[in-house]
Enzyme design. Structure first.
Site, PDB file in Angstrom:
ATOM      1  N   ARG A 144      44.200  34.006  51.647  1.00  0.00           N
ATOM      2  CA  ARG A 144      43.151  33.471  50.710  1.00  0.00           C
ATOM      3  C   ARG A 144      41.751  34.310  51.185  1.00  0.00           C
ATOM      4  O   ARG A 144      41.642  34.652  52.477  1.00  0.00           O
ATOM      5  CB  ARG A 144      42.775  31.952  50.958  1.00  0.00           C
ATOM      6  CG  ARG A 144      43.827  30.889  50.425  1.00  0.00           C
ATOM      7  CD  ARG A 144      43.180  29.436  50.674  1.00  0.00           C
ATOM      8  NE  ARG A 144      44.490  28.559  50.087  1.00  0.00           N
ATOM      9  CZ  ARG A 144      45.481  28.235  50.958  1.00  0.00           C
ATOM     10  NH1 ARG A 144      45.587  28.619  52.193  1.00  0.00           N
ATOM     11  NH2 ARG A 144      46.343  27.388  50.504  1.00  0.00           N
ATOM     12  N   LYS A 169      43.144  26.351  54.383  1.00  0.00           N
ATOM     13  CA  LYS A 169      43.020  25.058  53.657  1.00  0.00           C
ATOM     14  C   LYS A 169      43.625  23.913  54.136  1.00  0.00           C
ATOM     15  O   LYS A 169      44.769  23.927  54.579  1.00  0.00           O
ATOM     16  CB  LYS A 169      43.757  25.471  51.938  1.00  0.00           C
ATOM     17  CG  LYS A 169      43.149  24.382  51.168  1.00  0.00           C
ATOM     18  CD  LYS A 169      43.409  24.979  49.787  1.00  0.00           C
ATOM     19  CE  LYS A 169      42.986  23.986  48.837  1.00  0.00           C
ATOM     20  NZ  LYS A 169      43.444  24.547  47.286  1.00  0.00           N
ATOM     21  N   HIS A 275      41.916  36.112  44.739  1.00  0.00           N
ATOM     22  CA  HIS A 275      42.920  35.204  44.746  1.00  0.00           C
ATOM     23  C   HIS A 275      44.199  35.887  44.029  1.00  0.00           C
ATOM     24  O   HIS A 275      45.404  35.211  44.392  1.00  0.00           O
ATOM     25  CB  HIS A 275      42.627  33.786  44.467  1.00  0.00           C
ATOM     26  CG  HIS A 275      43.394  32.581  45.111  1.00  0.00           C
ATOM     27  ND1 HIS A 275      43.144  32.081  46.393  1.00  0.00           N
ATOM     28  CD2 HIS A 275      44.279  31.801  44.541  1.00  0.00           C
ATOM     29  CE1 HIS A 275      44.148  31.147  46.565  1.00  0.00           C
ATOM     30  NE2 HIS A 275      44.646  31.045  45.590  1.00  0.00           N
ATOM     31  N   ARG A 278      46.784  37.168  46.307  1.00  0.00           N
ATOM     32  CA  ARG A 278      47.460  36.037  46.974  1.00  0.00           C
ATOM     33  C   ARG A 278      48.943  35.660  45.693  1.00  0.00           C
ATOM     34  O   ARG A 278      49.897  35.646  46.313  1.00  0.00           O
ATOM     35  CB  ARG A 278      46.737  34.924  47.465  1.00  0.00           C
ATOM     36  CG  ARG A 278      47.629  33.685  47.942  1.00  0.00           C
ATOM     37  CD  ARG A 278      46.784  32.637  48.296  1.00  0.00           C
ATOM     38  NE  ARG A 278      47.167  31.319  48.501  1.00  0.00           N
ATOM     39  CZ  ARG A 278      47.707  30.830  49.720  1.00  0.00           C
ATOM     40  NH1 ARG A 278      47.808  31.755  50.642  1.00  0.00           N
ATOM     41  NH2 ARG A 278      48.240  29.441  49.935  1.00  0.00           N
ATOM     42  N   HIS A 301      51.465  26.109  51.508  1.00  0.00           N
ATOM     43  CA  HIS A 301      51.375  25.088  50.444  1.00  0.00           C
ATOM     44  C   HIS A 301      51.941  23.775  51.270  1.00  0.00           C
ATOM     45  O   HIS A 301      52.888  23.792  51.765  1.00  0.00           O
ATOM     46  CB  HIS A 301      52.092  25.203  49.458  1.00  0.00           C
ATOM     47  CG  HIS A 301      51.553  26.410  48.275  1.00  0.00           C
ATOM     48  ND1 HIS A 301      52.014  27.014  47.453  1.00  0.00           N
ATOM     49  CD2 HIS A 301      49.980  26.920  48.336  1.00  0.00           C
ATOM     50  CE1 HIS A 301      51.075  27.962  46.799  1.00  0.00           C
ATOM     51  NE2 HIS A 301      49.986  27.550  47.638  1.00  0.00           N
ATOM     52  N   TYR A 310      54.800  30.002  40.382  1.00  0.00           N
ATOM     53  CA  TYR A 310      55.061  31.293  40.438  1.00  0.00           C
ATOM     54  C   TYR A 310      56.415  31.694  39.776  1.00  0.00           C
ATOM     55  O   TYR A 310      56.665  32.639  39.212  1.00  0.00           O
ATOM     56  CB  TYR A 310      54.978  31.789  41.627  1.00  0.00           C
ATOM     57  CG  TYR A 310      53.695  31.813  42.478  1.00  0.00           C
ATOM     58  CD1 TYR A 310      52.652  32.398  42.280  1.00  0.00           C
ATOM     59  CD2 TYR A 310      53.734  31.015  43.532  1.00  0.00           C
ATOM     60  CE1 TYR A 310      51.443  32.408  42.657  1.00  0.00           C
ATOM     61  CE2 TYR A 310      52.519  30.464  44.233  1.00  0.00           C
ATOM     62  CZ  TYR A 310      51.425  31.428  43.499  1.00  0.00           C
ATOM     63  OH  TYR A 310      49.996  31.298  44.102  1.00  0.00           O
TER      64      TYR A 310
END
Length: 345
Positions: A144, A169, A275, A278, A301, A310
């Site tokens: 990120r 995050k 982003h 990424r 994640h 994805y």
């Protein structure tokens, strides 16, 4: 230096100072703190500056309905506002918010912006030096933008070919891959930072911001080269906590402008977003046959369902399905059908 927490009085009197201190004692990340404070302010202003202690569940419902019906906000935005108000009432004011009834914003299904490999190469061709290295790390390590800019020299481990992401995050640490192709340029960048840091010390400053209580625990660390940001700002400025003149990392707006210029110069008609690199990292790994669990760990994640998005943009078209039109030649004759691209899930 807008990612450094401002100082709060030890015995705060103002409402928002008390709320800030409560959030820090609860261990909330600074990004969460800023977001929650933003929505709590919006809530108070919406109700004409009434004190939250004078309001309750009905007022919260009224505000959330306003966001979905009048402001036409997304489901994610409404959920963040709800989380902020739940924290305010349940955890800070100790007031229950049971049985909330409000109009839920619609949850649109949006696919991520992904650049193809050719588009990535075209964008990089319009960059050089440290600017190119930053974009190569966004794409090559799946970082990120905030994680990239927060990297310090010590977070690059050439021995294990890992990049250590600190306080990502959700305030979580993780490791991701260090592309071997970037090792020479990374070493050159570290040398540039070392020279700049030595000049800062000669000019009478040189201490870098350290998170949490590390400055007290390791008083000499702030002047060590290992703790310097990998991509420092071109200017020095006063720290919002101490007023001390320091060199912080590059500002996110500078990174965004650089990406926008490169995408436009490459003639790419897709949104110019940090982003997106990424997203491209994850999509291209999936196309190469890597499993979702591995990609989930590299991206950090918490839930694999987030990574599964994805699979909808991988390979050709939707779900990698080959159009029957691609099996026809220009004169309408049937060609040999190529093998479908396998999607590893």
């Amino acid at each position: 230096m807008d990612d450094i927490r401002p100082r709060v009085p030890a015995r705060p009197v103002r409402f928002f100072d008390k709320l800030r201190l409560h959030m820090r004692d609860a261990g909330l990340a600074y990004t969460t703190e800023r977001t929650y404070l933003h929505w709590i302010r919006r809530f108070i202003l919406f109700h004409r500056k009434r004190h939250p202690s004078e309001m309750g569940a009905v007022d919260v419902e009224h505000f959330l309905n306003h966001l979905s019906e009048q402001r036409d906000c997304s489901a994610g935005t409404q959920r963040i506002a709800l989380n902020a108000l739940v924290y305010l009432y349940r955890r800070f004011l100790d007031v229950p918010l049971d049985g909330l009834s409000f109009t839920h914003a619609k949850r649109p299904r949006r696919l991520p912006v992904v650049y193809s490999r050719k588009e990535i190469a075209a964008i990089l061709s319009h960059l050089k030096g440290a600017g190119r290295l930053r974009i190569e790390l966004l794409y090559g390590a799946g970082l990120r933008s905030a994680e990239l800019l927060s990297l310090r020299i010590k977070d690059i481990d050439f021995g294990s070919s890992n990049i250590y992401v600190r306080s990502g995050k959700g305030n979580k640490d993780r490791t991701t891959i260090l592309p071997s192709a970037l090792v020479p340029e990374l070493k050159r960048q570290i040398e540039r930072v070392r020279i700049l840091h030595a000049q800062d010390i000669a000019d009478g400053y040189g201490d870098v911001y350290l998170p949490d209580a590390l400055a007290r625990k390791y008083p000499k660390a702030a002047r060590e080269t290992a703790w310097q940001f990998l991509f420092p700002s071109s200017r020095v400025g006063p720290c919002p906590r101490t007023g001390e003149v320091r060199r912080h990392h590059l500002h996110p707006s500078a990174l965004a402008k650089q990406i926008r210029r490169a995408v436009v110069a490459a003639g790419i008609h897709k949104p110019a977003r940090a982003h997106a690199f990424r997203h491209s990292f994850a999509t291209h790994l999936l196309e190469s046959g890597y499993d979702l669990r591995t990609i989930q760990e590299l991206l950090g994640h918490s839930d694999i369902s987030i990574t599964e998005i994805y699979t909808h943009v991988v390979n050709r078209g939707s779900k990698g399905v080959l159009s029957p039109m691609d099996c026809l030649s220009n004169n309408g004759e049937i060609q040999e059908e190529p093998a479908l691209y396998a999607i590893a899930v």
